[in-house]
Design an enzyme around this catalytic site. Sequence first.
Site, mmCIF file in Angstrom:
data_model
loop_
_atom_site.group_PDB
_atom_site.id
_atom_site.type_symbol
_atom_site.label_atom_id
_atom_site.label_comp_id
_atom_site.label_asym_id
_atom_site.label_seq_id
_atom_site.Cartn_x
_atom_site.Cartn_y
_atom_site.Cartn_z
ATOM 1 N N ARG A 162 33.900 93.247 93.704
ATOM 2 C CA ARG A 162 33.309 92.873 95.139
ATOM 3 C C ARG A 162 33.959 93.524 96.371
ATOM 4 N NH1 ARG A 162 34.151 88.440 96.952
ATOM 5 N NH2 ARG A 162 32.241 88.086 97.817
ATOM 6 N N PRO B 140 25.735 75.037 92.536
ATOM 7 C CA PRO B 140 26.696 75.938 93.146
ATOM 8 C C PRO B 140 27.751 76.545 92.073
ATOM 9 C CG PRO B 140 27.439 73.588 92.376
ATOM 10 C CD PRO B 140 25.982 73.717 92.342
ATOM 11 N N CYS C 174 38.350 107.112 89.361
ATOM 12 C CA CYS C 174 37.943 108.336 89.900
ATOM 13 C C CYS C 174 36.860 108.010 91.011
ATOM 14 C CB CYS C 174 37.517 109.256 88.959
ATOM 15 S SG CYS C 174 39.124 109.508 87.710
ATOM 16 N N ARG D 77 30.101 79.813 93.254
ATOM 17 C CA ARG D 77 31.235 80.359 94.034
ATOM 18 C C ARG D 77 32.004 78.960 94.591
ATOM 19 N NH1 ARG D 77 31.424 85.167 96.681
ATOM 20 N NH2 ARG D 77 28.933 85.221 96.407
ATOM 21 N N TYR E 18 32.529 85.739 90.459
ATOM 22 C CA TYR E 18 32.003 87.192 90.410
ATOM 23 C C TYR E 18 32.963 88.328 90.369
ATOM 24 C CZ TYR E 18 28.099 84.300 92.030
ATOM 25 O OH TYR E 18 27.283 83.152 91.941
#
Length: 418
Positions: A309, A271, A342, A273, A371
Amino acid sequence: MHEFSFKDNELCCEDIRLKDIAKEIETPFYLYSYKTLIDHYRKLKTAFRSINPLICFSVKSNSNIAVLKALVKNGAGLDIVSGGELYRARIAGVDPKKVVYAGAGKKSREIEDAIRFGMLFFNVESEEELEEIQKIASLLKKKVNVAIRINPDVMPKTHDYIATGKGETKFGLDFETVHKIFNSKWRYPNVNLRGVHIHIGSQILSASPFENAIKKVLEFLKRYKISIDYFNIGGGLGIIYSIENPQTAKGFAKKILPLLKHSKLKIILEPGRFISGNSGILVTKVVYTKRTPRKKFIIVDIGMNDLIRPSLYEAYHKIVPVSVSEGSSYTSEKVDVVGPICESGDFLGKDRLLPALVKGDLLAVMGAGAYGFTMSSNYNSRPRPAEVMVINKRFYVVRKSETYRDLVRGESIPKVLR
Ligand SMILES: *Cc1c(COP(=O)(O)O)cnc(C)c1O
């Protein structure tokens, strides 16, 4: 559950007010809760207690050495995917016999380092990689454990970029090739072909794709009478970012355990996350607000280089004000929370309802522990933010924010250009 909650209108991490942390540490910074991290690890450990699996935390989800050390100290192993992660694992003082190493493109140098380190398993993703491991192990006069990563061709419901168990992805090998490899064990005298490995994707909310994949693998092993002693069932458990309703560790175990209990196989879980995701947030400050004929924008001091993300996966992260002033209510006007980079893909959240915000207000981007920092970059020559961890009512800087000097480290101007 996690340890970020409001007390008297102030967002706190384990009873420490974020406002107070932000007085000492300049925004932006990632903030981790030690307690949440360990709670999540223990939840899985407890749920699977009856088979006592090895739980290897996925280093790529959050590789800060303090995070790794915290988990290692509490008994976790580590799942690594590169020589750099091996380097971090070593610093965290992990027992080599609790380390597994996956990844489709391990280079010779990485393989050699890992063999010398003496870790538990290589999770092998191609025949050529297996040949390379055989060659290097033979040169080093070592015998190494290998698990073959199987691509079980299942389709978990998640974002395409993080679905790894479909037939057409680059991950693992098809059943036929795996069978062929087990039938030609003799070609790899320095390899113990002792296990199989799957990892079908990430942020998977229900147990059924896992069940399907595990069943497929167990049937395969039985059908071809392949005898191994380890089955690594990967990671991928989903968490709550907004309105998801993922399986709990207990619910997951309830579905998976009956499949594995009688197999006599030693089980490994990877595992990432599930453990780190809700253990961290990203704290930012409002730089400007602006209104255009079409929209209202909140411009903050983080961007896609700090947390990619939303831009990369259209991922949703809850954004909350750190202090809620008395009587302030959420406006009915939707705002886009955007960064300074930008690119029009540089946003943290779109069409959000937030209280009226002004320059200098602090915001927290929730669920940023996995992440988050690990996928950050220096795009637009932006120094990466600091990482801070709360442990037992105190906070510690576990990575300083980068400086401009860090940005150009290793660069040089050739003489001919001077
Ligand atoms: C990324 C990865 C994991 C962890 O995935 P999560 O979704 O964070 O649990 C586990 N195993 C392998 C091989 C991975 O690549």
